[in-house]
Each structure stands twice: as C-alpha cells, then as structure tokens.
Design an enzyme around this catalytic site. Structure first.
Site, mmCIF file in Angstrom:
data_model
loop_
_atom_site.group_PDB
_atom_site.id
_atom_site.type_symbol
_atom_site.label_atom_id
_atom_site.label_comp_id
_atom_site.label_asym_id
_atom_site.label_seq_id
_atom_site.Cartn_x
_atom_site.Cartn_y
_atom_site.Cartn_z
ATOM 1 N N LYS A 180 0.841 -1.204 0.000
ATOM 2 C CA LYS A 180 0.000 0.000 0.000
ATOM 3 C C LYS A 180 0.877 1.256 0.000
ATOM 4 C CE LYS A 180 -3.720 -2.540 2.187
ATOM 5 N NZ LYS A 180 -4.441 -2.948 3.390
ATOM 6 N N ASP B 267 -11.465 1.651 3.426
ATOM 7 C CA ASP B 267 -11.587 0.196 3.279
ATOM 8 C C ASP B 267 -13.034 -0.191 2.974
ATOM 9 O OD1 ASP B 267 -9.266 -1.300 3.388
ATOM 10 O OD2 ASP B 267 -9.179 -1.355 5.580
ATOM 11 N N GLN C 136 -5.354 -1.882 9.716
ATOM 12 C CA GLN C 136 -5.015 -3.132 9.017
ATOM 13 C C GLN C 136 -5.491 -4.337 9.837
ATOM 14 O OE1 GLN C 136 -3.325 -3.267 5.892
ATOM 15 N NE2 GLN C 136 -3.923 -5.422 6.024
#
Ligand code: NDP
Length: 273
Positions: free
Chosen positions: A49, A112, A91
């Site tokens: 990322k 997300d 995460q």
C-alpha cells in the site's frame, strides 16, 4: 489452456489515471494506516500500500502500535486521524477487544469500506466507500472485457469484506449479474460451481476449486491468498487452467486490484471532503 487476466497490468492502468488526478489537486490526499502488532502478512500488505501510495502521490503515514494497545489509546488515535486524514484504515486482523473501534472511523474516511454505514449504502445502492477487493474485482471484470451483465456468477465465500459485498455489487441494477453465494454450509458445492459463467473463489483454502468443479470456458477469479510450503497460492488449483477460458493468477490478480482501489477510495475521499 486459459488466458491470464493480468491484475497487475490493469491496476497499473488505474494507477496512471489516479496519478493524473492527484497531480491536478492542490494538496496531496492523506492516508493513514494503523497496524497493531507484528503480523507478517499485515506488514507485507502495508508495504504494498505504501509503495502504491508513493507512486500515485498520496501522502501515506504508517502508525505501528504494539499488540498491548488499549481500546482507549486506539480510540484517541482514530479520533485525531478522523480530523487530519482523507482516508484511514486499521489493518486487519486486530485483537477482538479492539474491533469496536473500527466503527469509530468516520464513514467518509473509511477507505476500506468496512463501516456499517458504507455497507448499508451498498445494500441500498447509494454511493459510498465500496470495499476494495469487491470493487477491484468489478473493475477487473470490466477492464478485461468481461461484462457481468446477464452472467451467472457463483461466489464461494460470504465474508463481509469479500463475498457478501461482491454479491451486492454484482446484483445491483446496471451491473445485472445473477449471483449465487456459497459458503461452508452449502450443499452440492461442486454442482453450483459448475453452473458458473464466472466463478469467484474467496475462501482461504489452498487449491480447493478443482477442474471437475468448473464449467468449460468459465472465467475464474481467484481471491484466495494461502501461504504454503510451495509459496503463495490461491484457492483455485492450477489444473483449472485446462478448462477455464480466463483466470486470475495468484499473486498478480486480485491483490494489486485491492491495493489500487484503496488508492482510488482515498482520492475520492480527498475530492469529496
Ligand atoms: P473469511 O475466512 O472471512 O471467509 C471465508 C469464507 O469461505 C466464509 O464465508 C466460509 O463460510 C467460506 N468457506 C470456508 N470453507 C468453505 C468450504 N469448504 N466450502 C465453501 N465455503 C467455505 O475469509 P475472507 O473473505 O476474509 O478471505 C478469503 C480469502 O481471500 C483468504 O485467502 C484471504 O487471504 C483472501 N483475501 C484476498 C484479498 C486480496 O486482495 N487478494 C483481500 C481479502 C481477502 P462460512 O461463512 O460458512 O464460514
């Protein structure tokens, strides 16, 4: 022998489009990634990322917290980042006791797309932050010339981050696929899979989709990422290439699409906030 759907190449095309958009913005979009603990898979996803963000021109900050982090400490960080960032992700996986904090991310910063408000919008067909893996699969299908309209898509796996939101996206008006969603309690899984024009495997079990489960000429999207002694493998056995018309590789298929859709959601948030 099937053709490879090159997710890496398609993700690159989208990256180029995003880079052009970002270069015309006054301020670089800001994305924060919060990592809790030292899960090695998380570290490698964050690295991918960070690399993509740097190529696109997104300012990414990595906050690495110890596994002992308390819920109060995490809430306080999330509250601060909700104000300073365009995009914020925690995460996964995180310790169970910290999971309630996921709902404290501002829905418009939830790049997300996991917040219940964004998942609710998806159910209602209202624009919001779309979860990255399902959004990436939709892009992958269109950009590889595989419009799902009128197709029978069978998805194996019903998680809230992959299978279920993908089933909603595919069955929306305008996309118009017919969807069968399978899971661990599905009876006659092989028969369902064999009906698929497009088969999506999102289970997390190495090589579980075998060639006898696939209709000749079907398109196969392999979401699975399984770390085995032979390296990284998907949920789809390599022999499936003998019958499928097109297939995504692991690695290099859905993975790069997930990352680039995170970049896309961050740019979208920066433009709309
Ligand atoms: P989850 O573990 O949350 O969900 C797995 C799903 O598979 C569940 O719905 C489960 O059913 C179903 N399942 C398990 N065993 C079987 C079986 N024998 N037959 C049919 N269905 C079964 O996984 P995720 O959705 O989070 O991830 C799935 C895979 O995709 C993993 O390998 C993960 O690493 C990968 N992944 C890859 C991404 C990428 O960018 N490439 C992004 C996200 C995930 P039930 O609901 O009944 O338990």
């Amino acid at each position: 022998m099937s053709l490879i759907i090159d997710g890496k190449k398609i993700a690159k095309e989208i990256e180029i489009e995003l880079t052009a958009k970002v270069s015309s913005m006054e301020n670089a979009p800001r994305l924060s990634v919060v990592q809790i603990g030292d899960d090695p898979a998380s570290a490698s996803y964050i690295k991918a990322k960070a690399n993509a963000a740097s190529r696109v021109g997104i300012h990414l900050t990595h906050h690495h917290l110890p596994i002992e982090t308390s819920i109060e400490e995490l809430k306080s960080l999330v509250n601060d980042l909700n104000e300073s960032e365009d995009g914020l992700i925690i995460q996964l996986p995180i310790p169970k006791k910290l999971e309630p904090v996921l709902e404290m991310i501002k829905p418009e910063n939830d790049v997300d797309g996991f917040h219940s408000e964004n998942l609710g919008k998806l159910v209602q067909g209202i624009s919001g932050m779309t979860p990255c893996t399902p959004a990436g699969i939709i892009e992958l299908l269109y950009r590889s010339g595989n419009d799902p309209e009128g197709k029978h898509v069978v998805i194996v796996g019903r998680s809230t981050i992959v299978g279920t939101p993908l089933s909603l996206l595919l069955s929306q008006k305008g996309v118009d696929a017919t969807v069968t969603l399978c899971h661990s309690r599905t009876k006659y899984l092989e028969e369902h899979c064999k009906e698929a024009d497009i088969l999506v495997a999102a289970v997390g079990k190495a090589n579980m989709i075998t060639k006898d489960m696939v209709k000749p000429g079907a398109i196969i999207i392999d979401v699975g990422v399984n770390r085995t002694s032979e390296g990284l493998v998907g949920d789809v056995s390599t022999e499936v290439k003998e019958v499928a018309s097109q297939i995504t590789p692991v690695p290099g298929g859905v993975g790069p699409m997930t990352v680039v859709m995170l970049m896309s959601n961050t740019v979208k948030s920066a433009l709309e906030n």
